[in-house]
Design an enzyme around this catalytic site. Structure first.
Site, PDB file in Angstrom:
ATOM      1  N   GLU A 242      -8.933  60.156  88.317  1.00  0.00           N
ATOM      2  CA  GLU A 242      -9.606  60.710  87.131  1.00  0.00           C
ATOM      3  C   GLU A 242     -11.112  60.451  87.205  1.00  0.00           C
ATOM      4  O   GLU A 242     -11.548  59.351  87.550  1.00  0.00           O
ATOM      5  CB  GLU A 242      -9.028  60.045  85.884  1.00  0.00           C
ATOM      6  CG  GLU A 242      -9.700  60.437  84.579  1.00  0.00           C
ATOM      7  CD  GLU A 242      -9.206  59.605  83.406  1.00  0.00           C
ATOM      8  OE1 GLU A 242      -9.436  60.019  82.259  1.00  0.00           O
ATOM      9  OE2 GLU A 242      -8.585  58.542  83.644  1.00  0.00           O
ATOM     10  N   LYS A 287      -8.048  68.133  80.452  1.00  0.00           N
ATOM     11  CA  LYS A 287      -7.136  67.247  79.730  1.00  0.00           C
ATOM     12  C   LYS A 287      -6.954  67.715  78.292  1.00  0.00           C
ATOM     13  O   LYS A 287      -7.921  67.973  77.572  1.00  0.00           O
ATOM     14  CB  LYS A 287      -7.696  65.824  79.756  1.00  0.00           C
ATOM     15  CG  LYS A 287      -6.793  64.754  79.169  1.00  0.00           C
ATOM     16  CD  LYS A 287      -7.469  63.390  79.331  1.00  0.00           C
ATOM     17  CE  LYS A 287      -6.610  62.249  78.822  1.00  0.00           C
ATOM     18  NZ  LYS A 287      -7.311  60.947  78.952  1.00  0.00           N
ATOM     19  N   CYS A 340      -4.302  60.625  83.149  1.00  0.00           N
ATOM     20  CA  CYS A 340      -4.308  59.309  82.517  1.00  0.00           C
ATOM     21  C   CYS A 340      -3.390  59.206  81.292  1.00  0.00           C
ATOM     22  O   CYS A 340      -2.186  59.104  81.423  1.00  0.00           O
ATOM     23  CB  CYS A 340      -5.750  58.927  82.153  1.00  0.00           C
ATOM     24  SG  CYS A 340      -5.967  57.155  81.810  1.00  0.00           S
TER      25      CYS A 340
END
Length: 464
Positions: A242, A287, A340
């Site tokens: 990430e 995300k 994540c």
């Protein structure tokens, strides 16, 4: 009842969840939590549970930011979670079956909404047990029902055996049966799974605060990739973590050759992962599930002065700007890429597989957890996404955990945490869909039904 009883039971249950290896003991404190107490008992049990389960939060932030202000979010989070427990315990006083059903419904509800924080699910007690394969049928919620079911069995048959005082009896046989089911979940033999492709996962181990200050990470990731490809020239895909880099470095296409690269990209506005192939970015994913109070700021207008004070106490200057969320879930070609925090949401990996993902790729930056066990806890929960979807999971973390997980939830390869390096390991593309992918969270509906049935039953005894 003395205050130490709910605190001890709650804390004991927390010690049975990841990253602890004591998951096999989970039904013991859980049986007491199903039997005893109402609203007040549930609150203090919640304080004990969440105080232990989330203790990584102050340990992480105080050390990372070098200020006691880092511990500030811990207390309100524990209290809010404890209040939710109090509500469930108050509604189900003297009704263990109802409490078991509504417990799972509460778990599901914590994965919804603006403040979603789906930690502490009971099903994760089985993450080290072969019985985690039940998640392929009904997800982590079915595992939670299983753990609660065993605790109910201990409560019912153990109570009858205590009352009768006869070891060789129907109650004794029932208790043996419950223990046999629980033991089977821990000794269930799993078939072998062999990969036919090779992935190279890169772990840069860069302090996230240095990256915020503009530290260039491109050279580090390019050099680690160069070393990794010398060791694993057969690698077909390379994965960086990430926000690994702010831009893809020149010369990367020549280094990769025909291989594909999935890399986190720091854009400043969105948290992005891209698929780089043949000298260009061919797919990108932003995300969707942003971290509350970290990547987005709920009630920003009303709480702006509080946000500004707190973040300046942590050493951040300037105005707070939340990230822009993505517009839905779509795989990057054959890769179900997610980022994540999204790994603790079963719905994210499921949505990617429904859209055609043949392997899961998780890019993470758990360096924010510092030296605490938070990063390992996060990893253990995310492992279950491989089982639920029947997919290999390639996980690249900035400082770990960088690992490969097979569709049965086994960790087939892993790098040590908090050191730079690379990991080459086999995996495979898969197309079949598990029952959980096809049917979704049906176990939550079953839990709700059990909760309603339990509520209709008369409360038994004087439950403190």
């Amino acid at each position: 009842m003395r205050l130490w009883v709910p605190l001890l039971l709650g804390g004991g249950l927390a010690l049975c969840l990841p990253p602890s290896p004591l998951g096999f003991l989970a039904p013991l404190p859980l049986a007491g939590l199903l039997f005893w107490g109402g609203l007040g008992f549930g609150f203090w049990a919640g304080v004990g549970f969440w105080g232990v389960h989330l203790v990584w939060l102050p340990l992480s932030f105080v050390l990372l930011f070098e200020t006691p202000w880092g511990a500030v979010p811990y207390l309100p989070l524990v209290l809010v979670k404890a209040v939710l427990w109090a509500g469930v315990f108050g509604l189900t006083r003297g009704r263990p079956l109802a409490r078991a059903g509504l417990w799972v419904v509460q778990e599901y509800l914590t994965s919804l909404g603006e403040l979603a924080f789906p930690w502490g699910f009971l099903g994760y007690a089985l993450v080290e047990a072969p019985g985690r394969m039940l998640a392929a049928l009904g997800g982590v919620y079915l595992l939670s029902l299983g753990v609660l079911g065993v605790a109910l069995g201990l409560l019912y048959w153990g109570g009858r055996l205590w009352a009768e005082g006869v070891l060789f009896s129907r109650a004794g046989l029932g208790l043996v049966g419950v223990l046999g089911v629980w033991g089977a979940l821990w000794f269930w033999p799993l078939p072998q799974e062999v990969g036919n492709q090779t992935a190279l996962l890169v772990q840069g181990n860069i302090n996230p605060l240095r990256k915020l200050e503009g530290f260039p990470a491109e050279e580090i990731y390019q050099e680690l990739t160069r070393q990794g490809l010398r060791a694993y020239p057969e690698a077909a895909v390379v994965v960086w973590p990430e926000t690994a880099v702010a831009h893809l470095p020149p010369g990367l296409a020549l280094l990769l050759g025909p291989r594909e690269l999935l890399s986190g990209l720091e854009t400043g506005f969105s948290n992005r992962i891209v698929l780089f192939k043949e000298a260009r970015i061919v797919y990108q994913y932003d995300k969707n599930r942003l971290v509350p109070f970290g990547e987005r700021f709920p009630w920003d207008e009303a709480l702006r002065p509080l946000y500004r004070f707190f973040f300046r106490a942590l050493g951040f200057e300037g105005e707070l700007v939340g990230r822009t969320p993505g517009q839905g879930y779509a795989p990057l070609g054959r890769y179900g890429a997610f980022i994540c925090y999204e790994s603790v949401f079963p719905s994210v990996a499921r949505a990617l597989v429904l859209q055609g993902a043949e392997v899961l790729v998780l890019a993470s930056n758990d360096a924010w957890y510092g030296p605490s066990f938070g990063g390992l806890q996060h990893f253990q929960m995310g492992r279950l996404r491989a089982v639920e979807t029947g997919r290999w999971l390639l996980r690249a973390g900035n400082d770990g955990v960088t690992a490969v997980v097979d569709p049965y939830g086994r960790v087939t390869a892993r790098l040590p945490q908090r050191q730079a390096g690379f990991l080459g390991s086999s995996f495979a593309y898969r197309q079949a869909q598990t029952p959980y992918v096809r049917l979704g969270d049906w176990a939550v509906g079953l839990a709700g039904l059990l909760g309603l049935v339990g509520l209709r039953r008369r409360a038994k005894g004087a439950i403190v």
